[in-house]
Motif scaffolding. Structure first.
Motif, PDB file in Angstrom:
ATOM      1  N   MET B   1       0.781  -1.065   0.001  1.00  0.00           N
ATOM      2  CA  MET B   1       0.021   0.043   0.108  1.00  0.00           C
ATOM      3  C   MET B   1       0.869   1.192  -0.171  1.00  0.00           C
ATOM      4  N   ILE B   2       0.343   2.055  -0.590  1.00  0.00           N
ATOM      5  CA  ILE B   2       1.218   3.363  -0.433  1.00  0.00           C
ATOM      6  C   ILE B   2       0.149   4.643  -0.123  1.00  0.00           C
ATOM      7  N   GLY B   3       0.523   5.466   0.470  1.00  0.00           N
ATOM      8  CA  GLY B   3      -0.054   6.518   0.795  1.00  0.00           C
ATOM      9  C   GLY B   3      -0.606   7.474  -0.014  1.00  0.00           C
ATOM     10  N   VAL B   4      -1.487   8.679   0.461  1.00  0.00           N
ATOM     11  CA  VAL B   4      -2.084   9.592  -0.360  1.00  0.00           C
ATOM     12  C   VAL B   4      -0.913  10.505  -1.013  1.00  0.00           C
ATOM     13  N   ASN B   5      -0.703  10.411  -2.467  1.00  0.00           N
ATOM     14  CA  ASN B   5       0.344  11.003  -2.867  1.00  0.00           C
ATOM     15  C   ASN B   5      -0.186  12.171  -4.100  1.00  0.00           C
ATOM     16  N   ARG B   6      -0.403  13.144  -3.708  1.00  0.00           N
ATOM     17  CA  ARG B   6      -1.076  14.124  -4.637  1.00  0.00           C
ATOM     18  C   ARG B   6      -0.273  14.560  -5.982  1.00  0.00           C
ATOM     19  N   ASN B   7       1.042  14.440  -5.769  1.00  0.00           N
ATOM     20  CA  ASN B   7       1.876  14.601  -6.997  1.00  0.00           C
ATOM     21  C   ASN B   7       2.051  13.408  -7.989  1.00  0.00           C
ATOM     22  N   GLY B   8       1.485  12.275  -7.601  1.00  0.00           N
ATOM     23  CA  GLY B   8       1.551  11.133  -8.273  1.00  0.00           C
ATOM     24  C   GLY B   8       0.926  11.011  -9.735  1.00  0.00           C
ATOM     25  N   GLN B   9       1.551  10.383 -10.732  1.00  0.00           N
ATOM     26  CA  GLN B   9       1.152  10.262 -12.011  1.00  0.00           C
ATOM     27  C   GLN B   9      -0.179   9.549 -12.118  1.00  0.00           C
ATOM     28  N   VAL B  10      -0.872   9.907 -13.227  1.00  0.00           N
ATOM     29  CA  VAL B  10      -1.944   8.946 -13.469  1.00  0.00           C
ATOM     30  C   VAL B  10      -1.556   7.874 -14.693  1.00  0.00           C
ATOM     31  N   TRP B  11      -1.540   6.395 -14.117  1.00  0.00           N
ATOM     32  CA  TRP B  11      -1.081   5.585 -14.955  1.00  0.00           C
ATOM     33  C   TRP B  11      -2.015   4.859 -15.656  1.00  0.00           C
ATOM     34  N   VAL B  12      -1.661   4.315 -16.982  1.00  0.00           N
ATOM     35  CA  VAL B  12      -2.519   3.450 -17.599  1.00  0.00           C
ATOM     36  C   VAL B  12      -1.884   2.163 -17.893  1.00  0.00           C
ATOM     37  N   PHE B  13      -2.238   0.935 -17.811  1.00  0.00           N
ATOM     38  CA  PHE B  13      -1.553  -0.472 -18.255  1.00  0.00           C
ATOM     39  C   PHE B  13      -1.843  -0.318 -19.630  1.00  0.00           C
ATOM     40  N   ALA B  14      -0.734  -0.766 -20.648  1.00  0.00           N
ATOM     41  CA  ALA B  14      -0.815  -0.599 -22.088  1.00  0.00           C
ATOM     42  C   ALA B  14      -0.671  -2.186 -22.105  1.00  0.00           C
ATOM     43  N   GLU B  15      -1.941  -2.807 -22.288  1.00  0.00           N
ATOM     44  CA  GLU B  15      -2.019  -4.279 -22.486  1.00  0.00           C
ATOM     45  C   GLU B  15      -1.481  -4.618 -24.149  1.00  0.00           C
ATOM     46  N   GLN B  16      -0.492  -5.484 -24.143  1.00  0.00           N
ATOM     47  CA  GLN B  16      -0.084  -6.140 -25.700  1.00  0.00           C
ATOM     48  C   GLN B  16      -0.080  -7.504 -25.701  1.00  0.00           C
ATOM     49  N   HIS B  17      -0.535  -7.894 -26.798  1.00  0.00           N
ATOM     50  CA  HIS B  17      -0.360  -9.450 -27.168  1.00  0.00           C
ATOM     51  C   HIS B  17       0.571  -9.556 -28.215  1.00  0.00           C
ATOM     52  N   HIS B  18       1.835 -10.212 -28.249  1.00  0.00           N
ATOM     53  CA  HIS B  18       2.308 -10.716 -29.437  1.00  0.00           C
ATOM     54  C   HIS B  18       2.838  -9.328 -30.116  1.00  0.00           C
ATOM     55  N   GLY B  19       3.174  -8.244 -29.515  1.00  0.00           N
ATOM     56  CA  GLY B  19       3.616  -6.816 -30.062  1.00  0.00           C
ATOM     57  C   GLY B  19       2.600  -5.967 -30.386  1.00  0.00           C
ATOM     58  N   LYS B  20       1.380  -6.330 -30.313  1.00  0.00           N
ATOM     59  CA  LYS B  20       0.235  -5.558 -30.877  1.00  0.00           C
ATOM     60  C   LYS B  20      -0.424  -5.143 -29.535  1.00  0.00           C
ATOM     61  N   LEU B  21      -0.668  -3.775 -29.622  1.00  0.00           N
ATOM     62  CA  LEU B  21      -1.328  -3.077 -28.563  1.00  0.00           C
ATOM     63  C   LEU B  21      -2.864  -3.242 -28.593  1.00  0.00           C
ATOM     64  N   GLU B  22      -3.415  -3.514 -27.197  1.00  0.00           N
ATOM     65  CA  GLU B  22      -4.778  -3.729 -27.374  1.00  0.00           C
ATOM     66  C   GLU B  22      -5.656  -2.410 -27.543  1.00  0.00           C
ATOM     67  N   ASP B  23      -6.760  -2.456 -28.028  1.00  0.00           N
ATOM     68  CA  ASP B  23      -7.528  -0.962 -28.331  1.00  0.00           C
ATOM     69  C   ASP B  23      -7.877  -0.455 -26.899  1.00  0.00           C
ATOM     70  N   THR B  24      -8.264  -1.531 -26.021  1.00  0.00           N
ATOM     71  CA  THR B  24      -8.528  -0.896 -24.879  1.00  0.00           C
ATOM     72  C   THR B  24      -7.872  -0.019 -24.079  1.00  0.00           C
ATOM     73  N   GLY B  25      -6.445  -0.375 -24.078  1.00  0.00           N
ATOM     74  CA  GLY B  25      -5.510   0.636 -23.292  1.00  0.00           C
ATOM     75  C   GLY B  25      -5.364   1.915 -23.936  1.00  0.00           C
ATOM     76  N   LEU B  26      -5.534   1.716 -25.165  1.00  0.00           N
ATOM     77  CA  LEU B  26      -5.381   3.074 -25.856  1.00  0.00           C
ATOM     78  C   LEU B  26      -6.372   4.017 -25.745  1.00  0.00           C
ATOM     79  N   GLU B  27      -7.719   3.470 -25.763  1.00  0.00           N
ATOM     80  CA  GLU B  27      -8.692   4.370 -25.526  1.00  0.00           C
ATOM     81  C   GLU B  27      -8.645   4.655 -24.093  1.00  0.00           C
ATOM     82  N   LEU B  28      -8.410   3.929 -23.211  1.00  0.00           N
ATOM     83  CA  LEU B  28      -8.085   4.308 -21.998  1.00  0.00           C
ATOM     84  C   LEU B  28      -6.987   5.497 -21.582  1.00  0.00           C
ATOM     85  N   MET B  29      -6.300   5.655 -22.566  1.00  0.00           N
ATOM     86  CA  MET B  29      -5.300   6.644 -22.207  1.00  0.00           C
ATOM     87  C   MET B  29      -5.761   7.956 -22.555  1.00  0.00           C
TER      88      MET B  29
END
Ligand SMILES: Cc1cc2nc3c(=O)[nH]c(=O)nc-3n(C[C@H](O)[C@H](O)[C@H](O)COP(=O)(O)OP(=O)(O)OC[C@H]3O[C@@H](n4cnc5c(N)ncnc54)[C@H](O)[C@@H]3O)c2cc1C
Ligand SMILES: Cc1cc2nc3c(=O)[nH]c(=O)nc-3n(C[C@H](O)[C@H](O)[C@H](O)COP(=O)(O)OP(=O)(O)OC[C@H]3O[C@@H](n4cnc5c(N)ncnc54)[C@H](O)[C@@H]3O)c2cc1C
Lengths: 303, 342
Positions: B1-29
């Motif tokens: 667990m980490i504490g409340v970090n107001r300077n922290g970034q917003v992260w997205v996990f970019a899912e890829q399979h066999h070198g191809k990025l999934e649309d869902t991750g890109l949409e989420l960006m």
């Protein structure tokens, strides 16, 4: 080699049967107005466990966390072929999110030291599909989610086919492992007549307490307690008393249970009322249809 | 667990399979970028795999300010344990305030495992994300700039807004198809951080023996017009009507689960909670009652036409154009009107 299986089962309100009467004025769901059922995919998980026992030998134990009324799904599991069941029930477990739920369940599962833990993929009320993977993490086990078929068990490994969302994978996982099972995996068997006769009187202590109170209206607390204890002992002698554990008995650290153990909080709940903003009735005759299509061409909905 | 970090970034996990990025991750960006802007922090994207270095730049073009790239032979195939370890370590090192995953089969396998190890909260299958404030109790403290995680539950009958104000990161899986795809910008610059990965093969409990990838035969999400048929269509032969109307309109055929279970059309065409979520310009529901699980996948369509011979069918209350009549009469008339351009 035989396998010791634990199946996690949940009693859920039948969300498919939600009608207007099941909604409270403030838009929340009135759970009491819905029939409580065995979470559908947990029946598939139970069936898979019973098939493992039939083929390789071993034991099937069902574990549920919930209100005393959840004794019903444990009994139903006994009818279908489970050997043993446990109700984990404790007021201090109320308001648990999936993190706290999986912590509590994992404390209970540890008591059985299983080779394989089976869950449904998803419960139809909370709908998160998170409890399985979170239990696997807490138990330090490998996980195989969305299992469509159990292909083989050999020594200390399980081979299964899982859905990946864009096809499937066949994987081998070291045991102990946790599997989450989807509804296409098998056709759950119905309760066997003999088992039904054998277990229809099986009860949890909480159920015995409720029934004793109902049968002895007006009796004072001490008398009720004594009567309940006697009834429990009788059932126990016949092997019909279902285990019931609280958080102390599973040695759960209260800091990770219930509200305190749950990082997610509900900010707001709204019921779904879906209605179109403007709505037109179209005459089903040729003219009505033509004018609708014309409108859609004019507003460029249809190119 | 980490504490409340107001300077922290917003992260997205970019899912890829066999070198191809999934649309869902890109949409989420595109959504994550919006959140990062509101919070005045950077958008970080986590990319895990083997031989995927070139994808780092692609993610920058799609909007990443920082790409955390973990490239290792043992990460070639997605495995819950190895990916969890890598991302768990990253979270503890960089302390992001928000971590988002696509609610794909992989995202829903991975995110709970990471959340459990991190002892953080995780909201499942969100359909919307916003930034807002929450007061815990009447006189309790006000928590500003929290992630509002909006999700349907109870089989789609309620919408819950979930928050997490003390144990961070705020984690959520987000349903596919609910955000628009960002447009790549080839002139964008961003930072790519390569992560040292320490993994041993014998630590991994899983072995992938066979894999069968089957891309969907139809891309419903990309269709402007969807003509969907339900059990009311009656037979596989009669489902021809749905195909014909879809073809006349240049649209794609969709279906309810009931129609699929009856064998009228392939499962790839399923719209709804357990199928695809769509938001086309026009959705035509033919012989569909409008079960809540079906509505969950199409209620955001810009225009809805419903054809049903039962005036009480719930789908009609959702429709902009209600046609109460027999689909066997109505659909041929529609095909005719479309072909003749009215
Ligand atoms: C409207 C609403 C929204 C919610 N949203 C979230 C959320 O986003 N994140 C969150 O962390 N919590 C959430 N919760 C809380 C969550 O529903 C509960 O923690 C619930 O007890 C477990 O989650 P689930 O029903 O989603 O189970 P799932 O994770 O879908 O269940 C998967 C499997 O785990 C097993 N299992 C689950 N619960 C039990 C149990 N009590 N006993 C035995 N086995 C079980 C079963 O095998 C089941 O098939 C929400 C609750 C509500 C009412
Ligand atoms: C966990 C869960 C997940 C689910 N996920 C999905 C999902 O993702 N997508 C989905 O679609 N469903 C899903 N379902 C199933 C859903 O609950 C409904 O059963 C299903 O959507 C009903 O499909 P239908 O409208 O085609 O059939 P029905 O409900 O049988 O409706 C048929 C309609 O056709 C009309 N009709 C009949 N004849 C004619 C005629 N000649 N002319 C005009 N109208 C006619 C009838 O009046 C009726 O309204 C799910 C269910 C569960 C429990």
């Amino acid at each position: 080699m035989s396998y010791n299986c634990v199946v996690l089962i949940k009693q859920v309100p039948d969300t498919k049967r939600i009608t207007g009467q099941a909604m409270n004025e403030d838009g929340t769901v009135n759970r009491a107005a819905l029939p409580a059922i065995f979470n559908p995919e947990d029946l598939n998980a139970l069936e898979m466990a019973i098939q493992i026992k039939d083929k390789f030998g071993g034991k099937v134990t069902v574990v549920t966390m919930g209100l005393p009324a959840a004794g019903r799904v444990l009994r139903e599991s006994l009818f279908r072929g489970a050997d043993d069941g446990v109700l984990v029930t404790d007021r201090r477990a109320a308001a648990s999110d999936t993190l706290a739920t999986s912590y509590i369940l994992s404390c209970a599962v540890k008591k059985f030291n299983p080779d394989i833990v089976l869950c449904g993929r998803q419960a139809i009320d909370g709908d998160t599909a998170q409890v399985g993977p979170q239990c696997a993490e807490k138990l330090g086990m490998g996980q195989v989610t969305c299992v469509e078929e159990l292909i083989d068990l050999k020594g200390k490994s399980v081979t299964a086919r899982r859905a990946t969302g864009h096809g499937w994978q066949e994987v081998r996982c070291k045991l102990p492992a946790l599997l989450t099972v989807v509804d296409t995996a098998n056709e759950p068997r119905v309760s066997g007549g003999k088992r039904l006769m054998k277990y229809k009187n099986a009860r949890t202590p909480a159920e015995v307490a409720v029934e004793t109170k109902a049968a002895n209206a007006g009796a004072d607390e001490t008398t009720l307690k004594k009567l309940t204890e006697e009834a429990c002992n009788k059932l126990k002698a016949k092997g019909l008393l279902i285990k019931q554990w609280d958080l102390d008995m599973i040695e759960a650290d209260l800091k990770w249970c219930g509200r305190d153990g749950s990082p997610t909080k509900v900010h707001r709940i709204q019921s779904v009322v879906l209605t179109a903003k403007e709505s037109k009735s179209v005459d089903p005759g040729e003219d009505g249809i033509r004018s609708m299509i014309r409108e859609l061409i004019v507003d460029k909905t249809i190119a | 667990m980490i504490g409340v970090n107001r300077n922290g970034q917003v992260w997205v996990f970019a899912e890829q399979h066999h070198g191809k990025l999934e649309d869902t991750g890109l949409e989420l960006m595109s959504k994550a970028k919006e959140l990062a802007k509101t919070l005045n922090v950077q958008l970080g994207v986590v990319l895990v795999g083997s031989n995927i270095k070139t994808l780092g730049q692609t993610l920058v073009r799609y909007g990443a300010d920082v790409v955390y790239l973990a490239d290792h032979p043992l990460l070639e195939h997605y495995q819950t344990n190895s990916y969890t370890k890598v991302i768990f370590d990253l979270i503890h090192k960089y302390e992001p305030q928000i971590c988002l995953f696509g609610a794909t089969v992989t995202g829903r396998d991975l995110a709970p495992r990471i959340a459990s190890a991190t002892k953080a909260g995780l909201t499942a299958d969100c359909t919307d994300l916003q930034i807002g404030e929450h007061q815990a109790g009447k006189d309790g403290p006000v928590h500003k700039n929290l992630l509002f995680q909006v999700r349907p539950a109870f089989g789609g009958n309620i919408i819950a807004t979930i928050i997490n104000y003390d144990r961070w990161p705020q984690m959520a899986t987000v349903r596919e198809g609910v955000m628009a795809m960002p447009v790549p910008d080839t002139s964008r610059k961003g930072e790519i951080i390569e992560i040292q990965v320490h993994l041993k093969a014998d630590e991994l409990p899983l072995e992938i023996i066979k894999e069968h990838r089957q891309d969907k035969k139809v891309n419903l999400k990309a269709s402007r017009i969807i003509v969907a048929g339900g059990a009311g269509v009656g037979s596989k032969e009669n489902f021809r009507l749905v195909w014909d109307l879809a073809n006349a309109l240049g649209g794609a055929p969709g279906a309810t689960r009931a129609a699929i279970d009856l064998g009228f059309i392939d499962r790839d065409h399923q719209v709804g909670q357990t199928g695809t979520t769509v938001r086309p310009s026009l959705y035509i529901a033919v012989g569909i009652s409008g079960a809540i699980q079906h509505q969950a996948g199409m209620q955001d369509s810009a225009k809805i036409i419903a054809i049903n011979n039962d005036p009480e069918a719930p789908i009609l209350s959702l429709a902009h154009y209600k046609i109460i009549g027999d689909l066997n009469d109505v659909v041929p008339r529609m095909i005719k009107a479309v072909k003749e351009r009215a």
